[in-house]
Design a protein around this motif. Structure first.
Motif, PDB file in Angstrom:
ATOM      1  N   LYS A   3       0.830  -1.249   0.070  1.00 45.61           N
ATOM      2  CA  LYS A   3      -0.045   0.125   0.060  1.00 45.61           C
ATOM      3  C   LYS A   3       0.667   1.309   0.015  1.00 45.61           C
ATOM      4  O   LYS A   3       1.669   1.156   0.842  1.00 45.61           O
ATOM      5  N   SER A  21      -0.518   7.739  -4.731  1.00 46.80           N
ATOM      6  CA  SER A  21      -1.106   6.599  -3.984  1.00 46.80           C
ATOM      7  C   SER A  21      -1.363   5.429  -4.882  1.00 46.80           C
ATOM      8  O   SER A  21      -1.857   5.469  -6.068  1.00 46.80           O
ATOM      9  N   THR A  23      -2.276   0.767  -4.711  1.00 47.01           N
ATOM     10  CA  THR A  23      -2.364  -0.473  -3.830  1.00 47.01           C
ATOM     11  C   THR A  23      -2.146  -1.708  -4.623  1.00 47.01           C
ATOM     12  O   THR A  23      -3.029  -1.882  -5.800  1.00 47.01           O
ATOM     13  N   GLU A  57       3.107   7.376   3.453  1.00 54.42           N
ATOM     14  CA  GLU A  57       3.728   6.184   4.011  1.00 54.42           C
ATOM     15  C   GLU A  57       3.486   4.876   2.964  1.00 54.42           C
ATOM     16  O   GLU A  57       2.825   5.051   2.052  1.00 54.42           O
ATOM     17  N   GLU A  59       3.146   1.004   3.115  1.00 54.03           N
ATOM     18  CA  GLU A  59       3.052  -0.113   4.116  1.00 54.03           C
ATOM     19  C   GLU A  59       3.211  -1.448   3.519  1.00 54.03           C
ATOM     20  O   GLU A  59       2.611  -1.717   2.064  1.00 54.03           O
ATOM     21  N   VAL A  60       3.957  -2.472   3.889  1.00 61.81           N
ATOM     22  CA  VAL A  60       4.123  -3.834   3.441  1.00 61.81           C
ATOM     23  C   VAL A  60       3.611  -4.674   4.671  1.00 61.81           C
ATOM     24  O   VAL A  60       3.903  -4.172   5.730  1.00 61.81           O
ATOM     25  N   LYS A  62       3.607  -7.274   7.720  1.00 63.25           N
ATOM     26  CA  LYS A  62       4.539  -7.502   8.843  1.00 63.25           C
ATOM     27  C   LYS A  62       5.480  -8.752   8.655  1.00 63.25           C
ATOM     28  O   LYS A  62       4.796  -9.762   8.251  1.00 63.25           O
TER      29      LYS A  62
END
Length: 614
Positions: A3, A21, A23, A57, A59-60, A62
């Motif tokens: 994301k 942006s 996804t 940001e 995000e991948v 965890k």
């Protein structure tokens, strides 16, 4: 899932991303595309955390492993196979652990079974062979291979490690056609998420399920392969242009009312309401077209065929023969693609044609006036990095005025700013365009291109295809770009087992042969083919097409002269009716002749296309 949320990032004050942006769903294969210099490689570094965002940001999931080919493998004494095996750090650590506790030993064995550790060597060998290494070579040390081959080892290592998010930046730049085709298939079957920067249309059509487009500092995700993206984007732009045109008409209508009635008390309220409507209208903005990349090749004079003929020729290095029994001819209208695995001798054959290697045996006859242009990737690296493109051209053409040299540079997309920039500061694509210009500067009759598309973006590759289509000299092409080969080459020569021989099938059949090497020829699916026309028949068809085209061009010139005559106002003065009728009749006769000439041209083209497809 990857994301990217509202990211911003600048380099030396120049924004690369502003509120971008996107996804990427887990497990999807996505091509990251955009013109050179827009920030694709920078986005990879941001995803890996090597750079710090100005805002937003990324995000991948965890614990997700991110992998990519950062640099080539160093020239160590470690074998290729062991280098690739070491890329799976978990397996390497478990295999190296000297546990004595029975419980821990059981855990290690269970985990090794879970990650399929026992088949690791076979999987690593398969990847290395797919990228062009032989079974004997996989056991040799990395130091035995050049930088380009070690880049393949680095690619093999990251493919073997199978990270959860695989980032590949122009992976085919170091591969030949065979390796590129293997990689296409591998990416399509990869079990995790892939984000690949590539300008290879075939890879983007066969291997990915979505396109992430970087343009105007923002990201747009499109589902489907590249050709679908290109079509949908063109349709979207056309719709925006139509909407913008309608909006402009509506604005003009409202503004006209305001201008006419704003001073009249009886219409003041209506005029004011239209002013508010104008203020509330959100302007529809159409994305600006980027400057179109072009290549302009100078036209050589025509030579008598053949321009090159080989009789029992052999070529090699020192006392080692690489190719022998070469009995071939090249005519000026030939477009020849050299097929064959790396190491079989494609570049050696190109050097023989370019005069960089002498024949060891037999004879090579070349036209006395033959000029040869030669482009190879290593020549890009041999440009003088402390000189400008203009200085390169001044050295090549010292008697030519600078304005003409600048025009030549502009004809290859190197405008005023790049002409005065030191080569060391130019992008890879700009260096490649300069090398192409230098290779064609003397209007060669034979142009040899060895991997010309490395570092060229998709727009530049399309411009190269257009330039080669218009070029009147012969072309010898070595490339991993199937799209380029399919649109340029009309003859395929296979370099294999020390020979260069005509390949009697098409590129699709060659691709099937490479991807199913163990299948018997009779088991490989292939459409039924008509008998292939003889070379003499093909030459006759090409000659007929040229004659028809020349006839059309001559008639069009006559039409233009007559049209200019008919546009003369003096012809319509009183007393010249008879003369006008004569010119109109001649114009009608010419237009009738043009229609018939065009029909003959189309018929000749259809015959040639059928013969080429046979």
């Amino acid at each position: 899932m990857l994301k990217i949320a509202d990211i911003s990032y600048s380099v030396e004050g120049r924004p690369l991303f502003e509120g971008a942006s996107a996804t990427i769903p887990a497990g999807h294969k996505v091509g990251l595309v955009g013109r050179n210099g827009t920030g694709k490689t920078t986005l990879f570094r941001l995803i890996r955390g090597e750079l710090t965002l100005d805002g937003g940001e990324i995000e991948v999931p965890k614990g997700a492993r991110i992998g990519g080919v950062a640099q080539e493998v160093p020239g160590s004494d470690v074998s290729l196979l062991d280098t690739v095996l070491a890329a799976d750090t978990e397996r390497a650590a478990l295999m190296a652990e000297e546990a004595t506790d029975a419980h821990r030993i059981a855990e290690i064995q269970t985990r090794l079974a879970d990650i399929d550790a026992w088949s690791a060597e076979a999987r690593a060998s398969t990847i290395l062979r797919g990228l062009g290494f032989t079974q004997d070579e996989v056991t040799q040390p990395c130091s035995a291979f050049s930088g380009g081959w070690r880049m393949r080892v680095a690619l093999a290592a990251v493919l073997f490690a199978q990270p959860d998010l695989l980032l590949l930046d122009e992976p085919t730049n170091y591969l030949d056609l065979e390796g590129a085709l293997w990689l296409e298939s591998y990416i399509a079957k990869y079990p995790h998420t892939v984000l690949v920067v590539s300008h290879d249309r075939e890879l983007l059509n066969r291997s990915v399920t979505g396109i992430l487009h970087l343009e105007n500092r923002t990201l747009t995700y499109w589902t489907g392969p590249y050709d679908q993206f290109a079509r949908q984007r063109a349709e979207r732009r056309a719709n925006l242009m139509a909407q913008a045109k309608k909006q402009e008409a509506a604005r003009a209508h409202l503004q006209s009312f305001v201008d006419r009635f704003k001073a009249k008390a009886s219409k003041a309220r209506q005029a004011q309401s239209r002013v508010k409507m104008l203020e509330k209208m959100e302007t529809i903005r159409v994305p600006e077209d980027a400057a179109r990349t072009v290549f302009t090749f100078p036209e050589p004079e025509e030579l008598s065929p053949p321009i090159v003929r080989m009789e029992g020729a052999a070529v090699g290095y020192g006392e080692r023969t690489v190719l022998s029994r070469l009995d071939l001819r090249i005519d000026q209208d030939d477009r020849i693609a050299l097929l064959g695995r790396n190491g079989e001798g494609k570049s050696t054959f190109a050097k023989l044609l370019a005069g960089k290697l002498e024949a060891m045996a037999g004879r090579v006859h070349a036209s006395g006036k033959l000029r040869v242009g030669y482009f190879a990737q290593h020549q890009v690296d041999e440009l003088r990095i402390d000189e400008t493109p203009l200085q390169h051209l001044i050295r090549a053409l010292p008697e030519t005025p600078q304005p003409k040299l600048r025009a030549r540079l502009a004809g290859f997309g190197l405008m005023a700013a790049q002409a005065e920039t030191e080569v060391g500061r130019l992008s890879g694509g700009q260096k490649a365009r300069l090398s192409l210009l230098l290779a064609t500067i003397e209007a060669p009759h034979l142009l040899i291109l060895d991997e010309p598309t490395n570092h060229l973006d998709i727009e530049s590759r399309e411009a190269l295809i257009e330039a080669l289509a218009a070029y009147s000299g012969a072309v010898i092409l070595v490339s991993h770009d199937m799209h380029l080969l399919s649109l340029v080459a009309d003859l395929l020569w296979l370099v294999k087992d020390g020979r260069v021989t005509p390949f009697e099938d098409d590129l699709a059949a060659y691709r099937r042969m490479l991807l199913t090497p163990d299948a018997p020829a009779k088991d490989r699916p292939a459409p039924p083919r008509a008998p292939k026309p003889t070379r003499e028949a093909m030459l006759a068809l090409k000659a007929e097409v040229r004659k028809c085209e020349e006839r059309v061009n001559k008639i069009e010139e006559m039409r233009d002269r007559l049209a200019k005559k008919l546009a003369d106002p003096a012809l319509y003065e009183d007393g010249r009716a008879g003369e006008l009728e004569t010119w109109n009749r001649k114009y009608a006769e010419v237009m009738d002749g043009l229609r018939r000439a065009e029909a003959m041209w189309m018929a000749a083209l259809e015959k040639l296309e059928k013969a080429e497809a046979a």
